[in-house]
Design a protein around this motif. Sequence first.
Motif, short mmCIF file in Angstrom:
data_model
loop_
_atom_site.label_atom_id
_atom_site.label_comp_id
_atom_site.label_asym_id
_atom_site.label_seq_id
_atom_site.Cartn_x
_atom_site.Cartn_y
_atom_site.Cartn_z
N ILE A 1 0.87 -1.17 0.00
CA ILE A 1 0.00 0.00 0.00
C ILE A 1 0.91 1.22 0.00
O ILE A 1 1.85 1.31 0.81
CB ILE A 1 -0.93 0.02 1.23
CG1 ILE A 1 -1.83 -1.21 1.22
CG2 ILE A 1 -1.75 1.31 1.26
CD1 ILE A 1 -2.62 -1.42 2.49
N VAL A 2 0.64 2.15 -0.89
CA VAL A 2 1.43 3.38 -0.97
C VAL A 2 1.00 4.30 0.17
O VAL A 2 -0.17 4.70 0.25
CB VAL A 2 1.25 4.08 -2.33
CG1 VAL A 2 2.08 5.36 -2.39
CG2 VAL A 2 1.61 3.14 -3.49
N LEU B 1 4.83 8.26 -4.92
CA LEU B 1 4.31 7.55 -6.09
C LEU B 1 5.13 6.30 -6.35
O LEU B 1 6.33 6.27 -6.10
CB LEU B 1 4.38 8.45 -7.33
CG LEU B 1 3.64 9.78 -7.29
CD1 LEU B 1 4.01 10.62 -8.50
CD2 LEU B 1 2.15 9.55 -7.21
N HIS C 1 0.98 1.44 -14.74
CA HIS C 1 0.20 2.31 -13.86
C HIS C 1 1.14 3.05 -12.93
O HIS C 1 2.21 2.53 -12.57
CB HIS C 1 -0.76 1.45 -13.03
CG HIS C 1 -1.76 2.22 -12.24
ND1 HIS C 1 -2.72 3.01 -12.81
CD2 HIS C 1 -1.95 2.32 -10.90
CE1 HIS C 1 -3.46 3.56 -11.86
NE2 HIS C 1 -3.02 3.15 -10.69
N LEU D 1 0.95 4.50 -9.20
CA LEU D 1 0.13 4.42 -8.00
C LEU D 1 0.39 5.61 -7.09
O LEU D 1 1.53 6.06 -6.96
CB LEU D 1 0.43 3.12 -7.25
CG LEU D 1 0.09 1.88 -8.07
CD1 LEU D 1 1.24 0.92 -8.06
CD2 LEU D 1 -1.16 1.26 -7.55
N GLN D 2 -0.67 6.08 -6.45
CA GLN D 2 -0.59 7.22 -5.55
C GLN D 2 -0.92 6.81 -4.12
O GLN D 2 -1.34 5.68 -3.86
CB GLN D 2 -1.58 8.29 -6.01
CG GLN D 2 -1.33 8.79 -7.41
CD GLN D 2 -2.36 9.82 -7.82
OE1 GLN D 2 -2.86 10.57 -6.99
NE2 GLN D 2 -2.69 9.84 -9.10
N LYS D 3 -0.76 7.76 -3.23
CA LYS D 3 -1.03 7.56 -1.81
C LYS D 3 -2.40 6.89 -1.61
O LYS D 3 -3.39 7.30 -2.20
CB LYS D 3 -1.03 8.92 -1.11
CG LYS D 3 -1.28 8.87 0.37
CD LYS D 3 -1.21 10.27 0.96
CE LYS D 3 -1.48 10.24 2.44
NZ LYS D 3 -1.34 11.58 3.03
N GLY D 4 -2.41 5.83 -0.81
CA GLY D 4 -3.65 5.12 -0.49
C GLY D 4 -3.96 3.95 -1.40
O GLY D 4 -4.84 3.15 -1.09
N GLU D 5 -3.26 3.81 -2.52
CA GLU D 5 -3.54 2.69 -3.43
C GLU D 5 -2.73 1.46 -3.04
O GLU D 5 -1.57 1.55 -2.65
CB GLU D 5 -3.20 3.08 -4.88
CG GLU D 5 -4.13 4.11 -5.46
CD GLU D 5 -3.87 4.34 -6.93
OE1 GLU D 5 -4.54 3.68 -7.75
OE2 GLU D 5 -2.99 5.15 -7.25
N GLY D 6 -3.37 0.30 -3.16
CA GLY D 6 -2.72 -0.97 -2.91
C GLY D 6 -2.45 -1.69 -4.21
O GLY D 6 -3.10 -1.43 -5.22
N PHE D 7 -1.49 -2.63 -4.18
CA PHE D 7 -1.18 -3.39 -5.39
C PHE D 7 -0.48 -4.70 -5.04
O PHE D 7 0.04 -4.86 -3.95
CB PHE D 7 -0.35 -2.56 -6.37
CG PHE D 7 0.99 -2.11 -5.84
CD1 PHE D 7 2.15 -2.75 -6.20
CD2 PHE D 7 1.07 -1.02 -4.98
CE1 PHE D 7 3.38 -2.32 -5.72
CE2 PHE D 7 2.28 -0.58 -4.50
CZ PHE D 7 3.44 -1.24 -4.86
N GLU E 1 -1.88 -7.58 -4.59
CA GLU E 1 -2.61 -8.45 -3.66
C GLU E 1 -2.84 -9.84 -4.25
O GLU E 1 -2.55 -10.85 -3.61
CB GLU E 1 -3.97 -7.84 -3.29
CG GLU E 1 -3.89 -6.50 -2.60
CD GLU E 1 -4.02 -5.32 -3.56
OE1 GLU E 1 -3.62 -5.44 -4.74
OE2 GLU E 1 -4.52 -4.28 -3.13
#
Length: 70
Positions: A21-22, A26, A42, A44-50, A52
Amino acid sequence: MILRPHEWLFRQGDLATAFFIVIDGLVKLYRITPSGDETVIHVLQKGEGFAEAVAFTGNRYPATAEAVTI
């Protein structure tokens, strides 16, 4: 985990052992093509997860995750 710009969380083909999770900054997800070019999937910014899904399957990461800013 705090990363500096251009540091990797993981690289394409590494065994998937975690998801992320960010918290700040970025993260760029990209793949390297067979010809050696970088294709951005992509940013990714603050609050995004990846990552998973792949982390729970035990497969390999299909892309590289690199810190862009902190």
